[in-house]
Scaffold this active site. Structure first.
Site, PDB file in Angstrom:
ATOM      1  CE  LYS A 151      -1.298 -16.083 -35.923  1.00  0.00           C
ATOM      2  NZ  LYS A 151      -0.721 -15.384 -34.875  1.00  0.00           N
ATOM      3  CB  SER A 195       0.844 -15.952 -31.759  1.00  0.00           C
ATOM      4  OG  SER A 195       1.535 -16.582 -33.040  1.00  0.00           O
TER       5      SER A 195
END
Length: 174
Positions: free
Chosen positions: A82, A39
Site C-alpha cells: 500500500k 489494489s
C-alpha cells in the site's frame, strides 16, 4: 598452462564473490514480492514482481507517498502493498473523492479514478501510519482495519522488475 589455471581460479573467485554478495543483498537488503491484487492499480498490476528494500525503515521513518510492504495486522503470514498517506502526527481525512492531510488536499496522480466513501478526520498517533491502495475501490487498507503499526513494515517498494515491459523504479509521486 599455469597461467590459464591462475586465470580460471581468479574467475571462479570473482564469480563466487559476486554470488555471495548477490545472495547477501537478496537475504538482508532486497526481497522480491508479487503483486497479487488490483489494489495498487494503475501503477502496479496483479502479476507484477517488485523488489523491496528491507533496510529502509530500520534507518528512516516512513513518509507520505512511500509504497510499503508490510505484514497484514490481522494475519501476519500475509503481506500487503500500500501507499503511506499520513505519518505520525498528521491528520487524515477522505471526502469528495480527495484525500486531505492536515486540512490540505494532496495531489494523487497515481490514484485510479473512482468514487470512494468518506473517512475521518483522524490523527495518526505515534508509532503508526495510515495506508491506502491506489485503487481505492478495490483496496483493503487502513479504512477497514485501522492504522498500521510501524513495526509491521517489512520494507519500501523500490522497483517493478517483471514483466519487463513494466520495468520501472517506484517513485513517491507526491
Amino acid at each position: 598452462m599455469e597461467n590459464k589455471r591462475s586465470n580460471a581460479k581468479w574467475l571462479l573467485g570473482i564469480i563466487g564473490a559476486l554470488v555471495l554478495i548477490g545472495g547477501g543483498l537478496r537475504l538482508w537488503v532486497f526481497q522480491p514480492y508479487l503483486i497479487p491484487s488490483p489494489s495498487m492499480e494503475p501503477g502496479m498490476a496483479p502479476g507484477d514482481h517488485i523488489l523491496v528494500n528491507r533496510l529502509s525503515y530500520r534507518f528512516w521513518a516512513p513518509t507520505r507517498g512511500d509504497v510499503v510492504v508490510f505484514a497484514f495486522p490481522k494475519d501476519i503470514k500475509r503481506t500487503f502493498v500500500k501507499r503511506v498517506i499520513a505519518a505520525e502526527g498528521e491528520t487524515v481525512e477522505l471526502r469528495d473523492n480527495k484525500v486531505f492531510v492536515n486540512g490540505k488536499d494532496i495531489p494523487e496522480p497515481y490514484v485510479k479514478p473512482g468514487d470512494y466513501p468518506p473517512y475521518g478526520p483522524e490523527v495518526v498517533p505515534e508509532g503508526k501510519v495510515f495506508v491506502l491502495g491506489d485503487n481505492r475501490r478495490e483496496s483493503e487498507d487502513s479504512r477497514e482495519w485501522g492504522l498500521l503499526p510501524k513495526e509491521y513494515l517489512l520494507g519500501k517498494a523500490w522497483l517493478v522488475y517483471y514483466p519487463l515491459n513494466r520495468f520501472r523504479f517506484i517513485s513517491k509521486a507526491i
